[in-house]
Scaffold this active site. Structure first.
Site, PDB file in Angstrom:
ATOM      1  N   LYS A   1       7.959  61.133  45.837  1.00 54.60           N
ATOM      2  CA  LYS A   1       7.071  61.287  44.527  1.00 54.60           C
ATOM      3  C   LYS A   1       6.474  60.251  44.025  1.00 54.60           C
ATOM      4  CE  LYS A   1       8.962  65.890  43.636  1.00 54.60           C
ATOM      5  NZ  LYS A   1       9.980  65.874  44.865  1.00 54.60           N
TER       6      LYS A   1
HETATM    7  C1  LIG Z   1      10.086  67.214  45.668  1.00 52.10           C
HETATM    8  C2  LIG Z   1      10.859  67.007  46.839  1.00 52.10           C
HETATM    9  C3  LIG Z   1      10.273  67.813  48.103  1.00 52.10           C
HETATM   10  C4  LIG Z   1       9.476  69.121  48.088  1.00 52.10           C
HETATM   11  O1  LIG Z   1       8.061  68.507  48.085  1.00 52.10           O
HETATM   12  P1  LIG Z   1       6.802  69.611  47.563  1.00 52.10           P
HETATM   13  O2  LIG Z   1       5.572  68.900  47.461  1.00 52.10           O
HETATM   14  O3  LIG Z   1       7.451  70.117  46.109  1.00 52.10           O
HETATM   15  O4  LIG Z   1       6.896  70.592  48.590  1.00 52.10           O
HETATM   16  C5  LIG Z   1      11.042  67.418  49.415  1.00 52.10           C
HETATM   17  N1  LIG Z   1      11.777  66.685  49.311  1.00 52.10           N
HETATM   18  C6  LIG Z   1      12.280  65.701  48.072  1.00 52.10           C
HETATM   19  C7  LIG Z   1      13.183  64.829  48.191  1.00 52.10           C
HETATM   20  C8  LIG Z   1      11.710  66.334  47.096  1.00 52.10           C
HETATM   21  O5  LIG Z   1      11.960  65.265  45.723  1.00 52.10           O
END
Ligand SMILES: *Cc1c(COP(=O)(O)O)cnc(C)c1O
Length: 431
Positions: A107
């Site tokens: 993210k």
């Molecule tokens: C947020 C997150 C996801 C999921 O991603 P999306 O875009 O919400 O599908 C998967 N793995 C980790 C470690 C995350 O922090």
């Protein structure tokens, strides 16, 4: 570029308005009005281009008219200033590590890109600050806080449930200082979320403060995730096999960005949505009926989502055509026991230490490749295993090395403000 609300009741918005609002006034997600395809020659020569150049070409049409070229290039350089290695796992698959950023989570890319866009939009307006208000159950908050750290004209207020986030996560939220404030809420995540929602509707606050959210539905967090798929294709083109990507999915923002990359021309053959038992989308693909459920806790908890907000964008990309969606997109779900077994299997066959989210991605990819041995696949590693230390160490019986940048965060002094209820948040915002 113009963005329309998928609920069709709000006016269209330019990119800056869509970013500042996050969600349209009719509660619909913003979606670009036009999708520009990149020329075939771009993909023929992609191995010769640098990653920032590719990223620029991919995203420029989506921000057209709102950020000048030199500023956009600077934003991209700053967003992508870490590595995205691909580690081979078997001779048919590898993993793309997206966790080399400052908070060890994928993210970071979306959060950094969004922060810099907002900083640019607010560049002359430093007296009327924008306040980014986020509730976090752990991971998002750290990436957002770090992404916005030191961005002029922006203040970030993060609400997290006291005693309910891991030590690593709490340190990441509470030790940054500068323009970041952590509010420690006497309650659970849903209480934090409710307080944020109430604040957005509270005129006493919105009269004085420009509030915005930084969750994954924001177009400036969603679209830069397209970069991962370009990076993967550029690195793997020489293998000369159809490329399949398995994405551990929760709110489906990441995989939806991959599908958008494909829409603008990126030759990815197939996408796999890999989920834990929160399986609304795999269930939809087999039954044709979309049934939101209450989320259940798992060891891959960043994917514990019962009604993924971005799925509507995926349907939109496929023109709501179920059959064409299924040609390009598969979904599989796995239990925690299967995920633990996968962590072991990956470690045994390759020595690689995955995290539970990556392990779910591995399982989905393995399932798909059984029937498609002529293809090459990668699964996305969305978090560093150290973020899920107990699960990984207990399952594999090993010690995970703590990265240097995390050691530094762990050694800093926590600073937070405790609040009991909504009034506490309000007092803080109007202080
Ligand atoms: C947020 C997150 C996801 C999921 O991603 P999306 O875009 O919400 O599908 C998967 N793995 C980790 C470690 C995350 O922090």
């Amino acid at each position: 570029m113009i963005y329309n609300s998928l609920n069709k009741k709000s006016k269209a918005a330019e990119f800056p308005e869509a970013v500042v609002r996050g969600i349209a006034p009719d509660r619909g997600l913003y979606f670009p009005e036009k999708i520009h395809r990149l020329p075939d020659s771009f993909f023929e020569n992609i191995e010769q281009e640098s990653i920032p150049e590719i990223a620029f070409q991919a995203i420029a049409p989506f921000v057209e008219g709102s950020i000048p070229e030199n500023e956009l290039r600077k934003i991209i350089e700053e967003t992508l200033d870490f590595d995205f290695p691909i580690v081979p796992i078997t001779n048919q698959m590898g993993t793309l590590e997206l966790f080399q950023g400052p908070t060890l989570a994928f993210k970071d890319v979306g959060a950094r890109f969004m922060a810099r866009c907002l900083g640019y939009f607010n560049r002359e307006n430093t007296s009327q600050k924008i306040t980014v208000l986020v509730a976090t159950s752990g991971d998002t908050g750290g990436a957002v806080a770090n992404g916005f750290l030191g961005v002029p004209g922006i203040e970030v207020v993060i609400l997290y449930p006291k005693g309910k986030v891991s030590e690593v996560q709490e340190q990441q939220l509470t030790t940054l200082g500068q323009n970041i404030t952590a509010l420690e809420v006497d309650g659970v995540f849903d209480d934090c979320q409710d307080m944020v929602k109430t604040a957005f509707l509270d005129e006493d606050i919105t009269k004085h403060k420009q509030l915005t959210s930084a969750n994954s539905i924001n177009v400036a967090r969603w679209l830069p995730q397209m970069f991962y798929y370009f990076i993967a294709y550029r690195a793997l083109k020489k293998i000369n096999k159809p490329l399949v990507v398995s994405v551990p999915s929760g709110n489906f923002g990441n995989i939806c960005a991959g599908l958008m990359a494909r829409e603008i021309g990126l030759p990815i053959d197939h996408f796999i949505a890999s989920t834990n038992i929160n399986d609304v989308v795999p269930d939809f693909l087999s039954s044709g009926v979309y049934t939101p459920k209450k989320s259940s806790p798992t060891i891959s908890n960043a994917m514990d989502v019962g009604d993924p907000s971005n799925f509507i964008r995926i349907l939109k990309i496929f023109g709501d055509d179920f059959e064409s969606l299924k040609e390009t997109f598969s979904g599989y779900r796995f239990t925690d026991d299967e995920t633990r077994e996968a962590l072991k299997e990956i470690h045994e066959i390759s020595g690689y230490v995955a995290d539970p989210h990556g392990a779910v991605g591995y399982l989905g990819l393995k399932e798909y490749l059984k029937d498609h041995p002529e293809k090459y696949g990668i699964f996305l590693e969305t978090a560093h295993p150290v973020k899920f230390l107990d699960t990984v160490e207990d399952t594999l019986n090993i010690k995970v090395d703590i990265p240097e940048r995390l050691k530094e965060t762990l050694s800093k002094t926590k600073e937070s403000i405790e609040i009991q209820d909504y009034q506490g948040l309000k007092n803080f915002l109007l202080r």
